[in-house]
Design an enzyme around this catalytic site. Sequence first.
Site, PDB file in Angstrom:
ATOM      1  N   ILE A 190     -56.472 128.912  62.506  1.00 17.87           N
ATOM      2  CA  ILE A 190     -55.099 128.753  62.989  1.00 17.87           C
ATOM      3  C   ILE A 190     -54.178 128.332  61.848  1.00 17.87           C
ATOM      4  CG2 ILE A 190     -53.601 127.430  64.523  1.00 17.87           C
ATOM      5  CD1 ILE A 190     -55.270 129.456  66.036  1.00 17.87           C
ATOM      6  N   THR A 193     -53.533 131.217  59.422  1.00 21.09           N
ATOM      7  CA  THR A 193     -52.695 132.253  60.006  1.00 21.09           C
ATOM      8  C   THR A 193     -51.262 131.774  60.182  1.00 21.09           C
ATOM      9  OG1 THR A 193     -54.636 133.042  61.199  1.00 21.09           O
ATOM     10  CG2 THR A 193     -52.525 133.899  61.909  1.00 21.09           C
ATOM     11  N   GLU A 194     -51.090 130.515  60.513  1.00 21.94           N
ATOM     12  CA  GLU A 194     -49.752 129.991  60.755  1.00 21.94           C
ATOM     13  C   GLU A 194     -48.923 129.860  59.478  1.00 21.94           C
ATOM     14  OE1 GLU A 194     -47.976 129.322  63.367  1.00 21.94           O
ATOM     15  OE2 GLU A 194     -49.515 129.863  64.821  1.00 21.94           O
ATOM     16  N   SER A 195     -49.468 129.230  58.459  1.00 19.38           N
ATOM     17  CA  SER A 195     -48.633 128.899  57.288  1.00 19.38           C
ATOM     18  C   SER A 195     -49.311 129.135  55.953  1.00 19.38           C
ATOM     19  CB  SER A 195     -48.239 127.425  57.356  1.00 19.38           C
ATOM     20  OG  SER A 195     -49.376 126.598  57.098  1.00 19.38           O
ATOM     21  N   TYR A 280     -52.108 138.475  65.568  1.00 23.80           N
ATOM     22  CA  TYR A 280     -52.505 137.077  65.389  1.00 23.80           C
ATOM     23  C   TYR A 280     -53.875 136.820  66.019  1.00 23.80           C
ATOM     24  CZ  TYR A 280     -51.781 131.945  65.589  1.00 23.80           C
ATOM     25  OH  TYR A 280     -51.896 130.586  65.456  1.00 23.80           O
TER      26      TYR A 280
END
Length: 319
Positions: A190, A193-195, A280
């Site tokens: 997570i 993938t997020e930042s 995602y």
Amino acid sequence: MGRGLHASRSFHLLGGALLAAGSCASLAAADVHSAEKGAAAEAVFAEHARYLADLAVAYEHGEGVAREPARAAALYCESARLGNVEAMYSLGWMYANGRGLGRSDAYAGTLFAMAAFLGHAQADRMRRYTGEYVGAVPACLQPPPDTAPDPGWSAEAHIAAMSAQRKQVARLVVDLSSEYAISPKLALAIALTESNLDAAAVSPKSAMGVMQLIPETAARFNVRKPFDAEENIRGGLAYLRWLLAYFRGDIALAAAGYNAGERAVERYRGVPPYAETQAYVARVLAFMQRRRHAYDSRITEPSPIIPGVQHVSEREGGL
């Protein structure tokens, strides 16, 4: 058999998702932005796969580290799972030559076929030495049982090739994950993938920090300093823990909820047909190699869609 050096390349692991039929113009415009963000998420995983492949090369040949063929093979395998074509070829070469692994033309043939399908010319030439493709798949490429807590996976192996700043954030994610009863592998998936582990990241939608918390989510989980890496990660993990409980351990639905919100998941009774969200979820599942995660049913009542969605998931085995 000889092996040459080839430029690294990435590929679209699961491809772009189809947009919902009959979308209105405003949804189509939003999907342009969604596709761009989905492509950025995919690039993060491609970059991580290259990190693992490069680290595998070092361990295979003893370049700057002790030579460890078995560790190299494990790293190649994890990189291949994430879609790195060079890792597929290199692992196939190790099987074809019995270098650090038991020799297996069947496994080598599978890996060469995978790489050749993605345009790797040398892998295509190597297939003549390993015989016809028979469908044999190395154990390391088989997804582990849903009940197994990431067997054989090493967070340190994934972190080792990162820059110093990203290592620090990645280790914080992994260390904090146990406090929230979340697999370190899922927590890292997570955050990447997020930042891409950037504590200062801000999205066009005002999502902030490592776990890209929007203001509403930050307030919901008591995050007062969203650019403080530890506080942000704790907020993101608390939300992820809640989503896992709400969707009863379904990683795909929890990931979709994290990206698009749990209400969007319920509205579409599954992963929403947004290009960004489907890309995602695909990245997270490719990283995890399993669909289920442990959860604490005491945290929240389940989503009302769960019985029907779980039935479809069990029947189709997909998103």
